[in-house]
Motif scaffolding. Structure first.
Motif, PDB file in Angstrom:
ATOM      1  N   ARG A   1       4.531   0.727   1.552  1.00  0.00           N
ATOM      2  CA  ARG A   1       4.748  -0.154   2.535  1.00  0.00           C
ATOM      3  C   ARG A   1       4.475  -1.545   1.990  1.00  0.00           C
TER       4      ARG A   1
ATOM      5  N   ARG B   1       2.147  10.448   3.991  1.00  0.00           N
ATOM      6  CA  ARG B   1       3.485  10.405   4.260  1.00  0.00           C
ATOM      7  C   ARG B   1       4.572  10.209   3.208  1.00  0.00           C
TER       8      ARG B   1
ATOM      9  N   ARG C   1       0.959  -0.933   0.137  1.00  0.00           N
ATOM     10  CA  ARG C   1      -0.021   0.082   0.098  1.00  0.00           C
ATOM     11  C   ARG C   1       0.807   1.227   0.018  1.00  0.00           C
ATOM     12  N   HIS C   2       0.174   2.458  -0.588  1.00  0.00           N
ATOM     13  CA  HIS C   2       1.226   3.713  -0.605  1.00  0.00           C
ATOM     14  C   HIS C   2       0.322   4.607   0.246  1.00  0.00           C
ATOM     15  N   ASP C   3       1.198   5.438   1.048  1.00  0.00           N
ATOM     16  CA  ASP C   3       0.715   6.332   2.085  1.00  0.00           C
ATOM     17  C   ASP C   3       0.769   7.549   1.328  1.00  0.00           C
ATOM     18  N   GLU C   4      -0.263   8.014   0.960  1.00  0.00           N
ATOM     19  CA  GLU C   4      -0.223   9.481   0.253  1.00  0.00           C
ATOM     20  C   GLU C   4       0.374  10.399   1.372  1.00  0.00           C
TER      21      GLU C   4
END
Length: 136
Positions: free
Chosen positions: A124, A120, A115-118
């Motif tokens: 991950r 931050r 998943r991508h944490d936009e």
């Protein structure tokens, strides 16, 4: 009876293997942590959430440990994080892990999540490792 908690013993064995494996260190150096390090820039690997369940028999004490291995990168895509997880998986599977005060009977990766944490700007990739340990 073991004096070392099975989760701690497994994490120590995994950390030792990864920080001494040339393919892993080429990607992340020795950046294998129990928690995201303050101020450290990715890429790095976190020995994340874990769960322990009893798995013994009348003859032997045993446990199943699930452990999340989390590759963290600044890349928007998943290639770098997945490359780290691949190197980690190969390193762990290269030969039996020496887990203090425990006998490892099986270790496997049961799933991988990315998943991508936009907010931050982090990607991950999580590999869920499962280990079956007999307590010595």
């Amino acid at each position: 009876m073991s004096t070392t908690h099975p989760v701690h013993a497994l994490k120590t064995a995994v950390r030792t293997r990864l920080t001494t494996n040339s393919a892993v260190t080429a990607l992340i150096g020795t950046a294998v942590h129990d928690a995201p390090p303050r101020g450290a820039e990715p890429p790095f690997l976190i020995l994340g959430d874990s769960q322990l369940r009893e798995n013994g028999t009348n003859e032997a004490e045993g446990v199943v440990v699930d452990l999340d291995l989390v590759a963290v990168t600044r890349e928007r895509g998943s290639a770098e994080a997945l490359a780290i997880l691949h190197a980690v998986q190969v390193a762990i599977g290269a030969s039996p892990l020496a887990v203090a005060e425990h006998q490892l009977s099986l270790i496997l990766i049961r799933e991988t999540l990315v998943r991508h944490d936009e907010a931050r700007a982090l990607t991950r990739a999580t590999a869920r490792l499962r280990a079956f340990l007999h307590i010595l």
